[in-house]
Design an enzyme around this catalytic site. Structure first.
Site, PDB file in Angstrom:
ATOM      1  N   TRP A 279     -10.829 -36.245 -48.656  1.00 34.60           N
ATOM      2  CA  TRP A 279     -10.973 -37.538 -49.467  1.00 34.60           C
ATOM      3  C   TRP A 279     -11.060 -37.122 -50.993  1.00 34.60           C
ATOM      4  O   TRP A 279     -10.043 -37.947 -51.837  1.00 34.60           O
ATOM      5  CB  TRP A 279     -12.156 -38.352 -49.048  1.00 34.60           C
ATOM      6  CG  TRP A 279     -11.905 -38.960 -47.509  1.00 34.60           C
ATOM      7  CD1 TRP A 279     -12.882 -38.605 -46.866  1.00 34.60           C
ATOM      8  CD2 TRP A 279     -10.741 -39.973 -47.123  1.00 34.60           C
ATOM      9  NE1 TRP A 279     -12.481 -39.288 -45.521  1.00 34.60           N
ATOM     10  CE2 TRP A 279     -11.352 -40.058 -45.733  1.00 34.60           C
ATOM     11  CE3 TRP A 279      -9.683 -40.285 -47.531  1.00 34.60           C
ATOM     12  CZ2 TRP A 279     -10.366 -40.987 -45.152  1.00 34.60           C
ATOM     13  CZ3 TRP A 279      -8.912 -41.171 -46.804  1.00 34.60           C
ATOM     14  CH2 TRP A 279      -9.183 -41.456 -45.506  1.00 34.60           C
TER      15      TRP A 279
ATOM     16  N   ASP B 221     -17.434 -41.732 -54.922  1.00 28.39           N
ATOM     17  CA  ASP B 221     -16.954 -42.303 -53.790  1.00 28.39           C
ATOM     18  C   ASP B 221     -18.059 -42.184 -52.776  1.00 28.39           C
ATOM     19  O   ASP B 221     -18.299 -41.127 -52.188  1.00 28.39           O
ATOM     20  CB  ASP B 221     -15.802 -41.562 -53.324  1.00 28.39           C
ATOM     21  CG  ASP B 221     -15.197 -41.991 -51.721  1.00 28.39           C
ATOM     22  OD1 ASP B 221     -15.899 -42.953 -51.249  1.00 28.39           O
ATOM     23  OD2 ASP B 221     -14.161 -41.570 -51.458  1.00 28.39           O
TER      24      ASP B 221
ATOM     25  N   LYS C  60     -17.781 -48.046 -42.999  1.00 25.86           N
ATOM     26  CA  LYS C  60     -18.575 -46.873 -42.603  1.00 25.86           C
ATOM     27  C   LYS C  60     -20.096 -47.172 -42.296  1.00 25.86           C
ATOM     28  O   LYS C  60     -20.544 -47.005 -41.506  1.00 25.86           O
ATOM     29  CB  LYS C  60     -18.596 -45.510 -43.386  1.00 25.86           C
ATOM     30  CG  LYS C  60     -17.074 -45.398 -43.693  1.00 25.86           C
ATOM     31  CD  LYS C  60     -16.444 -44.307 -42.833  1.00 25.86           C
ATOM     32  CE  LYS C  60     -14.972 -44.148 -43.001  1.00 25.86           C
ATOM     33  NZ  LYS C  60     -14.319 -43.514 -44.285  1.00 25.86           N
TER      34      LYS C  60
HETATM   35  C1  LIG Z   1     -13.102 -43.312 -44.990  1.00 28.89           C
HETATM   36  C2  LIG Z   1     -13.342 -42.705 -46.572  1.00 28.89           C
HETATM   37  C3  LIG Z   1     -12.195 -43.222 -47.439  1.00 28.89           C
HETATM   38  C4  LIG Z   1     -11.028 -43.963 -47.034  1.00 28.89           C
HETATM   39  O1  LIG Z   1     -11.287 -45.190 -46.966  1.00 28.89           O
HETATM   40  P1  LIG Z   1     -10.123 -46.394 -46.586  1.00 28.89           P
HETATM   41  O2  LIG Z   1     -10.955 -47.661 -46.822  1.00 28.89           O
HETATM   42  O3  LIG Z   1      -9.683 -46.197 -45.404  1.00 28.89           O
HETATM   43  O4  LIG Z   1      -9.096 -46.281 -47.803  1.00 28.89           O
HETATM   44  C5  LIG Z   1     -12.356 -42.713 -48.610  1.00 28.89           C
HETATM   45  N1  LIG Z   1     -13.444 -41.703 -48.953  1.00 28.89           N
HETATM   46  C6  LIG Z   1     -14.222 -41.514 -48.039  1.00 28.89           C
HETATM   47  C7  LIG Z   1     -15.393 -40.650 -48.354  1.00 28.89           C
HETATM   48  C8  LIG Z   1     -14.258 -42.157 -46.690  1.00 28.89           C
HETATM   49  O5  LIG Z   1     -15.151 -41.493 -45.875  1.00 28.89           O
END
Ligand SMILES: *Cc1c(COP(=O)(O)O)cnc(C)c1O
Length: 354
Positions: free
Chosen positions: A99, A166, A190
Site C-alpha cells: 500500500w 495511512d 477494515k
Molecule cells: C485496504 C487498504 C488500502 C486501500 O483501501 P481502499 O479503500 O480499497 O482504497 C490502503 N491502505 C491500507 C493500509 C489498506 O489496508
C-alpha cells in the site's frame, strides 16, 4: 462463522442488527436510511455524531478537522500530494509495504519523492529503522499497519515535519497520540465500518500547503468548508461508521479494545510460535496485531489446512495473493472467542498432520 477476512471485514453484530433495522425504518421515522435526504436534520444528526465520536475516541485537539470522503484510501494516495506537495518540493515516504509503495507512485505525479527507507529487499517482512527524515521536506508519509504483509509500526516516528499516516487497517485499535499527525486517513472497511467511505483527520494548518489550483471535489478546503457535504455523502456507509464508533465508545473506547486486541494477537502468535509446522515470515518486533501472516512449507499440507478452516467455519484465512500462505485479521470487532477457536483448530491440525 468466524470471520478473519482482511477487508471488508467483520463488524460488531449489534451494528449489523441496528443497520439492517435502519434500512427498513430509520429511528422510527417510517423511512429507510437509504431514502432520506442528506441535507436533513436526520442525516446531519448521523454525520455530526460520527464526527464528534471520532474526535472523542481519538482525543483530537481543536486544530483537527474530521472528514468523511468518497474514493477509499487509494484516492488519498494522490489527493494528499495534490493538496500538500507543491511542484519542485519534496515529500519523504517510508516504503514498507504494497500500500505504501502505491502511495509513493502517486506522489511522484505531483512533486519529488524521497524514499527514506525501504524493506522491499526482504518482501516487506520488517519495518526499517535508523533512517533520517530530512527537516526540509513538505511532509513524511508512512503506513502504520501493513495489511498485506502483516507488519505494524509500534511507535510514532520522530520528526519536525508534518506527519501523515495511512491507518486504514489499524485505526482505533491501539492507544496513540493522534494529535501528533497532520493528516490521518483510513478506508472505513477494515476497522470502522462499511466500504465506500474514507475517514480523514486533518490539521487545519496544513490545508492548502501545495498552493495549487484544484478541482473542487479534490480540494480539502472545500470539503472542510462544507462539512463533508460538498455533494451527496455515502450516507449508509457513514451511518455504519457512526454505529461502530458508538459501539466502541460503549465498550470503553480505544484503551479497552487495545487490551482485547493484545490478548487476541498474543494468543495467536504464541500458538503459532510453539508449532514448528508453521512459519512466521515477519520480524518479531514488527508483528502486526491486526493481520497475522503465517505459512506452511509443504503446499499439500497448506491446502489441507485451508480446507480444515473452511470445514470449521473459519472464513478469510487465505493469505494475500502476493504473499501466499495464510492471514488471520484480528480487527476490533473480532471476538476473542474466534481467536480461541482458530487456535484450537491450529493445534488439532498440527497434532494430526505433524
Ligand atoms: C485496504 C487498504 C488500502 C486501500 O483501501 P481502499 O479503500 O480499497 O482504497 C490502503 N491502505 C491500507 C493500509 C489498506 O489496508
Amino acid at each position: 462463522m468466524h470471520n478473519f477476512n482482511a477487508g471488508p471485514s467483520i463488524l460488531p453484530k449489534e451494528v449489523f442488527q441496528e443497520a439492517s433495522k435502519a434500512i427498513l425504518d430509520f429511528n422510527n421515522t417510517g423511512l429507510s436510511i437509504l431514502e432520506i435526504g442528506h441535507r436533513t436534520p436526520l442525516f446531519e444528526g448521523v454525520l455530526n455524531e460520527a464526527v464528534s465520536l471520532l474526535k472523542e475516541l481519538m482525543s483530537l485537539d481543536s486544530n483537527k478537522e474530521v472528514l468523511f470522503l468518497h474514493g477509499g484510501a487509494s484516492t488519498q494516495f494522490f489527493q494528499i500530494p495534490m493538496n500538500l506537495l507543491a511542484e519542485g518540493k519534496t515529500a519523504a515516504y517510508l516504503d514498507c509495504g504494497v500500500w505504501g509503495s502505491k502511495a509513493i507512485k502517486e506522489a511522484k505525479l505531483f512533486g519529488n519523492v524521497n524514499v527514506v527507507a525501504s524493506s522491499k529487499d526482504k518482501n516487506y517482512s520488517y519495518i526499517p529503522t535508523g533512517y533520517e527524515i530530512p527537516s526540509d521536506v513538505s511532509y513524511f508519509h508512512y503506513t502504520t499497519n501493513n495489511t498485506i504483509e502483516g507488519t505494524e509500526m509500534h511507535s510514532i516516528p520522530q520528526t519536525n515535519v508534518p506527519l501523515i499516516a495511512d491507518m486504514s487497517s489499524d485505526i482505533l485499535s491501539t492507544v496513540m497520540d493522534f494529535n501528533k499527525f497532520s493528516l490521518i486517513y483510513a478506508g472505513a472497511q477494515k476497522n470502522i465500518g462499511a466500504a465506500g467511505v474514507n475517514i480523514l483527520v486533518i490539521d487545519k494548518n496544513i490545508v492548502g500547503l501545495a498552493g495549487r489550483k484544484l478541482p473542487t471535489m479534490m480540494d480539502y478546503k472545500s470539503h472542510i468548508d462544507n462539512g463533508s457535504m460538498l455533494n451527496t455523502p455515502p450516507v449508509f456507509a457513514v451511518y455504519v461508521c457512526m454505529l461502530t464508533l458508538r459501539w466502541l465508545k460503549k465498550i470503553g473506547g480505544v484503551a479497552a479494545i487495545e487490551k482485547i486486541n493484545d490478548q487476541k494477537a498474543s494468543l495467536l502468535y504464541n500458538t503459532l510460535d510453539a508449532l514448528p509446522m508453521f512459519n512466521l515470515p515477519v520480524a518479531k518486533e514488527d508483528r502486526s496485531k491486526m493481520n497475522v501472516v503465517f505459512t506452511i512449507s509443504d503446499p499439500e499440507v497448506e491446502k489441507a489446512f485451508l480446507q480444515t478452516c473452511k470445514d470449521n467455519g473459519m472464513y478469510g484465512v487465505k493469505g494475500h495473493r502476493s504473499v501466499g500462505g495464510f492471514r488471520a485479521s484480528l480487527y476490533n470487532a473480532l471476538p476473542l472467542e474466534s481467536v480461541q477457536a482458530l487456535c484450537g483448530l491450529i493445534k488439532d491440525f498440527a497434532t494430526k498432520k505433524g
